[in-house]
Design an enzyme around this catalytic site. Sequence first.
Site, PDB file in Angstrom:
ATOM      1  N   GLN A 161      80.643 -14.369  -5.020  1.00 48.36           N
ATOM      2  CA  GLN A 161      79.492 -15.010  -5.650  1.00 48.36           C
ATOM      3  C   GLN A 161      79.848 -15.454  -7.072  1.00 48.36           C
ATOM      4  O   GLN A 161      80.333 -14.655  -7.874  1.00 48.36           O
ATOM      5  CB  GLN A 161      78.298 -14.038  -5.667  1.00 48.36           C
ATOM      6  CG  GLN A 161      77.013 -14.655  -6.174  1.00 48.36           C
ATOM      7  CD  GLN A 161      76.478 -15.785  -5.288  1.00 48.36           C
ATOM      8  OE1 GLN A 161      76.435 -15.660  -4.074  1.00 48.36           O
ATOM      9  NE2 GLN A 161      76.082 -16.891  -5.903  1.00 48.36           N
ATOM     10  N   ASP A 206      82.894 -20.656   1.518  1.00 46.63           N
ATOM     11  CA  ASP A 206      82.248 -21.507   0.511  1.00 46.63           C
ATOM     12  C   ASP A 206      82.898 -22.896   0.469  1.00 46.63           C
ATOM     13  O   ASP A 206      82.348 -23.822  -0.127  1.00 46.63           O
ATOM     14  CB  ASP A 206      82.363 -20.856  -0.876  1.00 46.63           C
ATOM     15  CG  ASP A 206      81.059 -20.197  -1.315  1.00 46.63           C
ATOM     16  OD1 ASP A 206      79.997 -20.575  -0.794  1.00 46.63           O
ATOM     17  OD2 ASP A 206      81.113 -19.312  -2.192  1.00 46.63           O
ATOM     18  N   LYS A 256      71.703 -14.303   1.525  1.00 47.93           N
ATOM     19  CA  LYS A 256      72.814 -14.538   2.453  1.00 47.93           C
ATOM     20  C   LYS A 256      72.930 -13.371   3.432  1.00 47.93           C
ATOM     21  O   LYS A 256      73.172 -13.553   4.627  1.00 47.93           O
ATOM     22  CB  LYS A 256      74.113 -14.742   1.661  1.00 47.93           C
ATOM     23  CG  LYS A 256      74.094 -16.060   0.878  1.00 47.93           C
ATOM     24  CD  LYS A 256      75.190 -16.170  -0.167  1.00 47.93           C
ATOM     25  CE  LYS A 256      74.965 -17.445  -1.002  1.00 47.93           C
ATOM     26  NZ  LYS A 256      75.901 -17.593  -2.125  1.00 47.93           N
TER      27      LYS A 256
END
Length: 279
Positions: free
Chosen positions: A93, A116, A49
Amino acid sequence: MTKLIDGKKIAEEIMRDIKAKVTSLEQKPGLALLLVGDNPASLSYVRAKKRGCAATGIVSTLLEFPTALKESELLAKIEDLNQDPSINGILVQLPLPPHIDEKKVMLAIDPKKDVDGFHPLNVGKMLLGDSSGLLPCTPQGIKVLLEKSQIAVAGKHVVIIGRSNIVGKPLAAILMQKKPGCNATVTICHSRTENLLAIARSADILVAAIGSPHFVGPHMIKPGAVLIDVGINRANGKIVGDVDFEAALPIVSQITPVPGGVGPMTIAMLLQNTCKHRF
Ligand code: NDP
C-alpha cells in the site's frame, strides 16, 4: 434513463463472476497486503481490499509493519512472498514512509504477482499493448466501466486531467491502444496546461484525476459529455470527488458518483489481477 454510472453494481457483477471461478479452484488464490505505518486513509483502503477478497473467496493476508520498518526488512519480506506458492498477488500500500524507496520496492515484486501493475515490466507491456502483463487497477477499472456501460470510446476525444503514474498516464496508455474498447484520441492535462478550460470543454469523455474537491465545474463540461470522477477527497467528514456533481449532473449524459463509481471498480480489478494467472 438514469445518468448515473453505477460502479458499485458493475463491480459486484465482476466479483460474482470471480467468486464462481474461485469456488471451483481447490487451492484458493492468495493476496498479501502489506501496510507500513498507520496512515488512516491507507488503512481504510487496505480494509476495503480485504473485504473484496472475503467476498470472492480469495485468501488475503494483511501484514502490518511499524513506520520505522527498515527498507531491507520490507524487501526481504517481499522476497519471501515472491517464493511463496500460496501467494498470487503482492500489494504494497502506497505511500510508503520517506526512508523507503518506492521504486526499489516496486522492482522487488515478482512481475507475475504485481497486482497493482506498477512494476516497470508490466508498465512496459501495457504501453506495448502486450496483454500478458498485469494492468494498473484504477485505469483498467475505468476502461471496463466504460465498456460495461456501453459508452463507445473509439474515435472519441478523451481528456484526462491528471498525469500521475497510477491514474492519468496509464489510463491514456490503455485508452489509446489499437484494441477493442479503446482507440480513443487522448489528451492529458496537468497543472502546467494552458487553456485547460477549452480543452476540457472539447472532451467527449472527461476524466478528473486531480485530488481537488469540486475542481471540475459546469463551465468545463461540454453538454452531453461523459464524466468520470476518479477523485477521493475527504471534505467536512464526507468523501467527495473532483467534480461538482450537483452542478455537472444537468449537463452530462452520464457521470460516475463518488463514492460508488470508480472506487469499487479499482478493487474488482485488483481481485481480477490476483486471479489472472490462476484461471
Ligand atoms: P496525484 O496527486 O499523483 O496527481 C494529481 C494530478 O493532478 C497531477 O498530474 C497534477 O498535475 C494534476 N493537477 C493538480 N492540480 C491541478 C490543476 N490546478 N490543474 C490541472 N491539473 C492539476 O494524484 P493521483 O493521480 O494519485 O490521484 C488523483 C485523485 O484520484 C486523488 O483524489 C486520489 O485520491 C484519487 N484516486 C482514486 C482512486 C480510486 O480508486 N477511485 C485510485 C487512485 C487515486 P502535475 O503533475 O503538474 O502536478
